[in-house]
Motif scaffolding. Structure first.
Motif, PDB file in Angstrom:
ATOM      1  N   ASN A 364       0.809  -1.226   0.000  1.00 38.59           N
ATOM      2  CA  ASN A 364       0.000   0.000   0.000  1.00 38.59           C
ATOM      3  C   ASN A 364       0.844   1.280   0.000  1.00 38.59           C
ATOM      4  O   ASN A 364       0.315   2.378   0.205  1.00 38.59           O
ATOM      5  CB  ASN A 364      -0.959   0.038   1.201  1.00 38.59           C
ATOM      6  CG  ASN A 364      -1.936  -1.127   1.202  1.00 38.59           C
ATOM      7  OD1 ASN A 364      -1.808  -2.031   2.007  1.00 38.59           O
ATOM      8  ND2 ASN A 364      -2.886  -1.109   0.306  1.00 38.59           N
ATOM      9  N   GLU A 384      -0.328  -4.049  -3.554  1.00 38.90           N
ATOM     10  CA  GLU A 384      -1.208  -2.877  -3.558  1.00 38.90           C
ATOM     11  C   GLU A 384      -0.448  -1.555  -3.417  1.00 38.90           C
ATOM     12  O   GLU A 384      -1.050  -0.513  -3.146  1.00 38.90           O
ATOM     13  CB  GLU A 384      -2.294  -2.986  -2.483  1.00 38.90           C
ATOM     14  CG  GLU A 384      -3.196  -4.185  -2.667  1.00 38.90           C
ATOM     15  CD  GLU A 384      -4.353  -4.223  -1.681  1.00 38.90           C
ATOM     16  OE1 GLU A 384      -4.415  -3.357  -0.787  1.00 38.90           O
ATOM     17  OE2 GLU A 384      -5.196  -5.108  -1.813  1.00 38.90           O
ATOM     18  N   ASN A 417      -7.795  -0.990  -3.642  1.00 39.27           N
ATOM     19  CA  ASN A 417      -7.819  -0.201  -2.413  1.00 39.27           C
ATOM     20  C   ASN A 417      -6.761   0.899  -2.490  1.00 39.27           C
ATOM     21  O   ASN A 417      -5.570   0.630  -2.398  1.00 39.27           O
ATOM     22  CB  ASN A 417      -7.561  -1.093  -1.202  1.00 39.27           C
ATOM     23  CG  ASN A 417      -7.588  -0.318   0.105  1.00 39.27           C
ATOM     24  OD1 ASN A 417      -8.088   0.804   0.157  1.00 39.27           O
ATOM     25  ND2 ASN A 417      -7.048  -0.906   1.158  1.00 39.27           N
ATOM     26  N   ASN A 437     -11.748   1.764  -3.728  1.00 35.96           N
ATOM     27  CA  ASN A 437     -11.834   2.422  -2.427  1.00 35.96           C
ATOM     28  C   ASN A 437     -10.857   3.589  -2.410  1.00 35.96           C
ATOM     29  O   ASN A 437      -9.654   3.416  -2.304  1.00 35.96           O
ATOM     30  CB  ASN A 437     -11.505   1.445  -1.299  1.00 35.96           C
ATOM     31  CG  ASN A 437     -11.632   2.084   0.073  1.00 35.96           C
ATOM     32  OD1 ASN A 437     -12.062   3.225   0.207  1.00 35.96           O
ATOM     33  ND2 ASN A 437     -11.255   1.355   1.104  1.00 35.96           N
TER      34      ASN A 437
END
Length: 621
Positions: A364, A384, A417, A437
């Motif tokens: 992320n 991600e 995400n 998201n």
């Protein structure tokens, strides 16, 4: 005569010849020796040789002093000898020039340049060394011995060959006295001890701006109970801060170069503009700290210099290492981030060249425009994480296989995400972000024209000044979203959730907002809704005074009690709209279609109705 006798006679003749030649050679050698002795005597009688021998003795004496001084500097000598050496060398050989810092540093730079340039001729080097020694020391006699402007070139060469090595050694020793660590700009304030610092803290002092704590030992100390402790601009270079608790302490602009911060608690700390070059931050805790000029919620290392820093196993979850205005980048070149936790970290535009990220967690993480050239990414977790075409990875490294997402026009990012990510100013034209998201994402000034954002979660996202021309936001969650000054021309906002959405100054011309609840949206009055499709939209009780709704389709819309004073509704379609109790005073309703509309209790004072189709189907004159 036999053959043997002939050969024997020949050999005897050759021997006699050799003996005669040897006699001649001996005589010649004797002559040469006499000439050499004469020359030697003349050479030894030269007046300058006396000066050279004297100089050699003086240099040898200086060398002994420098050797003793070296022991003093390295701490191997006792105090009495140190005092003697210090006084003899500094006072006698260096003199008042030791305080001339600028001059000394120039000499140091000149000497170092000579050392680096090995190709310089010995004569030039020796002459430069001689000049430096003369400028640095106050012992004029020592230098005058070597200088004689009237000597010829041959004599000058002899001086060079005899003294260049000795001069070099002496210069290095003398300059060592004056040399500070020029790589480290430390505070000029007098240093204070750990005991004095802690004592002053206990006495209630909280403001220690710019104090010198270089090398101080504060291992395992705790400062949270010292509220509002201000250590900005403090010099903590080489300080021992292992396991120290510095939570919430202000260390902005502090010098932590080479500091030991292993397992230190740096949560909520302010390290804006701090220098952490070569600092040891292994296992340091830096979770959700407020650290930079952007003063963001999570750890901000935006202006911190972490080049070559040791961050092995450090906890940097959601750390922010990117400036909000993207003008400067975090410097992590050559840093050790092996096994570090950088999950969700903002490394946008960060410099990570040759950094060790082996087995690090970058899931992320934001790597947009980051430079990871030469970095060690063995075992790195990039699930991600996001990157752009401007991101530089090591050769042959495939970020897609590592699980990272490419942020670029026409990218396929459905259901991904990207919550909380810094996507400001990115180009995602035509990208597929359906179901994505993007909660709390920073998308200001981003280009999302023609992007598919159907069903996307954009709650609390910042889309101010973003381009969303013809973007599809059908059924998207835009609650608490900032769309101020955004361009939503011809965008599809049908059934989108606009609870507490900021539409101040946004351009919604031609946008499809049908069947959308706008009653709790913010600042719609300053938006441009010309030509927008607001069929069956809920505008109950909103204040839309002076709003631009010319040509808009408001058929079946709920405008009950809505304030439309001075609004421009010329050519608008208001068929079957509910306008009960609406305030249309001074509104422009020219050529508007009000057929079937319920205008019971509506205020139409001074409204312009020329050419308007009234609820009963008649056209107003």
């Amino acid at each position: 005569m036999t053959e043997q006798q002939i050969e024997l006679a020949s050999l005897l003749a050759k021997l006699e010849q050799l003996e005669q030649e040897q006699i001649v050679v001996k005589k010649y050698v004797k002559g040469l020796k006499r000439e050499l002795d004469k020359l030697t005597e003349q050479f030894n009688a030269r007046p300058e040789l006396v000066r050279l021998e004297t100089s050699e003795r003086e240099i040898a004496d200086l060398q002994k002093r420098c050797d003793r001084l070296s022991n003093f500097i390295s701490g191997n000598d006792d105090s009495e000898i140190s005092y003697a050496v210090t006084n003899s060398v500094l006072t006698k050989d260096i003199g008042d020039n030791i305080n001339d810092g600028d001059r000394v540093m120039v000499n140091i730079e000149r000497l170092d340049e000579q050392i680096r340039q090995e190709s310089i001729a010995p004569t030039v080097v020796a002459e430069s060394h001689q000049s430096i020694l003369q400028e640095t020391t106050a012992s004029g006699n020592d230098v005058e011995t070597y200088q004689n402007q009237d000597t010829d070139a041959g004599k000058q060469e002899q001086k060079v060959s005899v003294f260049s090595d000795e001069e070099f050694k002496i210069e290095r020793m003398l300059l060592l006295l004056m040399r500070d660590d020029t790589d480290e700009e430390e505070s000029q304030e007098p240093g204070i001890s750990a005991e004095e610092f802690l004592s002053r803290c206990e006495e209630g002092e909280r403001d220690f701006i710019g104090i010198n704590l270089a090398g101080v030992d504060l291992n395992e100390k705790s400062f949270p109970h010292y509220r509002n402790l201000n250590l900005s601009q403090v010099n903590l270079s080489r300080a021992k801060l292992r396991k120290v608790n510095l939570s919430a302490v202000n260390l902005s602009g502090a010098n932590l170069r080479g500091a030991e911060l292993c397992e230190a608690d740096l949560n909520y700390i302010n390290l804006n503009d701090a220098n952490l070059t070569n600092a040891d931050l292994r296992k340091a805790k830096m979770y959700e700290a407020k650290l930079g000029k952007a003063n963001l919620r999570n750890t901000n290392l935006s202006l911190v210099n972490l080049q070559r820093a040791n961050l092995s196993e450090a906890n940097l979850i959601r750390a922010n290492l990117s400036r909000a205005d993207l003008s400067l980048q975090a410097n992590l070149n050559d840093a050790n981030l092996s096994q570090a936790n950088l999950s969700g970290a903002n490394l946008r535009k960060a410099q990570l060249m040759n950094a060790d990220l082996s087995n690090a967690n970058l899931s992320n993480a934001n790597l947009l425009e980051a430079n990871l050239e030469g970095a060690n990414l063995r075992g790195v977790n990039l699930q991600e994480a996001i990157y752009s075409t401007a991101t530089i990875f090591p050769k042959d490294f495939d970020p897609v296989k590592a699980g990272a997402y490419l942020i670029a026009p026409s990218s396929s990012l459905q259901n991904v995400n990207l919550a909380g990510n810094d996507l400001s100013q990115v180009n995602l034209t035509g990208a597929n972000l359906s179901g994505a998201n993007l909660n709390s994402a920073k998308l200001y000034s981003a280009n999302l024209s023609q992007a598919n954002l159907n069903g996307a979660n954009l709650s609390k996202a910042n889309l101010s000044s973003a381009k969303l021309l013809q973007a599809s936001l059908w059924n998207a969650n835009l609650s608490d979203t900032d769309l101020s000054s955004a361009n939503l021309t011809a965008a599809n906002l049908r059934k989108a959730t606009l609870m507490q959405t900021n539409l101040s100054g946004s351009n919604l011309a031609g946008a499809d907002i049908s069947q959308t609840d706008l009653k709790n949206a913010l600042n719609i009055y300053s938006a441009n809704l010309s030509g927008a499709n607001l069929t069956e939209a809920n505008l109950l009780g909103l204040s839309l005074n002076s709003i631009k709704l010319s040509g808009a389709n408001l058929s079946g819309a709920n405008l009950c009690g809505t304030q439309l004073n001075g609004a421009n509704l010329s050519g608008a379609n208001l068929t079957s709209a509910d306008l009960r109790g609406a305030n249309l005073e001074n509104a422009n309703l020219e050529k508007a279609n009000l057929k079937g509309a319920n205008i019971n209790g509506a205020i139409l004072n001074n409204a312009k109705l020329t050419g308007a189709i009234m609820p009963d189907g008649t056209t107003h004159e």
